[in-house]
Design a protein around this motif. Structure first.
Motif, mmCIF file in Angstrom:
data_model
loop_
_atom_site.group_PDB
_atom_site.id
_atom_site.type_symbol
_atom_site.label_atom_id
_atom_site.label_comp_id
_atom_site.label_asym_id
_atom_site.label_seq_id
_atom_site.Cartn_x
_atom_site.Cartn_y
_atom_site.Cartn_z
ATOM 1 N N LYS A 165 0.829 -1.212 0.000
ATOM 2 C CA LYS A 165 0.000 0.000 0.000
ATOM 3 C C LYS A 165 0.863 1.262 0.000
ATOM 4 O O LYS A 165 0.539 2.243 -0.675
ATOM 5 C CB LYS A 165 -0.932 0.012 1.226
ATOM 6 N N MET A 214 1.838 1.742 -3.438
ATOM 7 C CA MET A 214 0.689 2.106 -4.272
ATOM 8 C C MET A 214 0.350 3.592 -4.176
ATOM 9 O O MET A 214 -0.099 4.205 -5.152
ATOM 10 C CB MET A 214 -0.546 1.296 -3.852
ATOM 11 N N ILE A 271 -6.827 3.952 -3.855
ATOM 12 C CA ILE A 271 -6.551 2.595 -3.378
ATOM 13 C C ILE A 271 -7.807 2.096 -2.672
ATOM 14 O O ILE A 271 -8.280 2.705 -1.710
ATOM 15 C CB ILE A 271 -5.357 2.566 -2.414
#
Length: 388
Positions: free
Chosen positions: A312, A315, A324
């Protein structure tokens, strides 16, 4: 220092070309010789990669050894297509009859092939080893497990694994990931019902295999609603039923097949003991016999929470925190789950949805190729963040 986004954007035409070449030559199961050959040739053209072919038949592995000590990260893509006739009308539509990349594996391969080239060019910013796994037979019967048995997770031992898949249930421009179970366990069952055939006008002299099979199908639909804990989502689906050939004859045999899905490993392991008594009870009542075959498939796909947190973070650099998503778990299944049982793993989805888009496993499935760059950037940033 090279700007990662600019580096990846420069690959837009290349990733499109790769995807379209692969889309034209879909192949099924382990029989992905043309596809594996293309993948191996492309990997072999990348300086610094060691390429091994023929793993578990048609699997391909590329290895980038940076020459510096460190952890080993495995990135994975699936190569197989589906036995579906394509109806997209695309200029680069399938050239193989009744075969189509209707699940986006052409895109998955394109993402990882471009990623391999980029990371090889960034090797001076990495330590340790990266393995690029291209596996056959993800749709069935599963290519990950035999590739593991062939030793791809060893020499050097894989510490982390990351994989992704195009996902039309999420809008294009988003990425999806969650901790814990993300996809279900899956298995397949086959049943042959054996009765006594005869004239359609004289049912009293017969044991109707078709009627028995219909009763079996109805009974199996009640397994989930009446035998399993409603707090543990599960599915039993009969997807195929064949019996008879003429209107005025009662068939002696009927064949049916189906799939089971669950997030619960215990239910997954016990499904044969749950289903067979139902089949036996119906057949006994109808005076028929049966043969039952249960093929244990893939375990639940479970993401490691620490890996999800690290992915994450990468990301956010790709799409920003607002793009996300934490999606619902899916009753779809993935045999990369076997890899995740032996490593710290994270599986994520690359949103490919647009208004009116076809779902996965549909003869009209397609996607905007620009979303592939988001998957590439995620792979690259995860690799740099974890092995940089």
């Amino acid at each position: 220092m090279t700007d990662i986004k600019e580096l990846i954007l420069a690959e837009k035409a290349n990733i499109s070309t790769i995807r379209q070449v692969l889309h034209k030559i879909p192949e099924i199961g382990f029989s992905v010789e043309k596809t594996a050959g293309f993948v191996a040739d492309h990997l072999g053209s990348i300086p610094g990669l060691e390429v091994t072919t023929g793993i578990a038949g048609t699997g391909v592995l590329g290895v980038l050894n940076t020459g510096k000590p460190g952890k080993t990260l495995l990135l994975r893509a699936d190569m197989d297509a589906l036995p579906i006739g394509e109806e997209t009308g695309l200029a680069f539509a399938s050239t193989h009859d009744q075969m189509m990349h209707a699940c986006g594996h052409d895109g998955n391969m394109a993402m990882l092939l471009i990623t391999a080239g980029l990371l090889a060019g960034l090797a001076d910013r990495l330590s340790g080893t990266i393995k690029f796994m291209f596996q056959p037979a993800e749709e069935w019967p599963g290519g990950a497990k035999p590739m593991i048995e062939a030793g791809i997770l060893e020499n050097p031992k894989v510490d982390y694994a990351v994989a992704c898949h195009l996902w039309p249930a999420l809008p294009a421009g988003t990425l999806g990931v969650k901790s814990g179970i993300m996809m279900s366990a899956a298995s397949v069952f086959d049943v042959e019902i054996i009765g006594k055939g005869g004239h359609g006008a004289m049912p009293h002299l017969c044991v109707d295999a078709l009627d028995t099979a219909c009763q079996v199908v109805n009974a199996l639909q009640r397994v989930v609603s009446r035998q399993l804990n409603p707090m543990s989502p599960s599915v039993v689906t009969v997807g195929s039923l064949h019996a008879g050939s003429v209107a005025n004859a009662i068939p002696e045999k009927a064949q049916l097949s189906g799939t089971t899905r669950t997030f619960d490993p215990e239910i997954w392991a016990n499904y044969p003991k749950i289903l067979e008594p139902v089949i036996k009870g119906v057949c006994d009542a109808m005076g028929a016999s049966y043969e039952f075959k249960f093929t244990q498939g893939y375990p639940p796909l479970e993401n490691d929470p620490d890996m999800v947190a690290r992915v994450k973070e990468s990301m956010v650099k790709v799409v920003g925190a607002d793009h996300i998503k934490e999606p619902e778990s899916s009753m779809g299944a993935e045999d990369v789950s076997f890899v995740f049982e032996k490593t710290k793993g994270c599986y994520f989805w690359v949103g490919s949805g647009f208004e009116g888009c076809a779902p996965l496993h549909n003869s009209r499935f397609d996607f905007d190729e620009s979303v592939l760059l988001l998957g590439v950037e995620t792979f690259v940033r995860v690799s740099l963040d974890m092995l940089g």
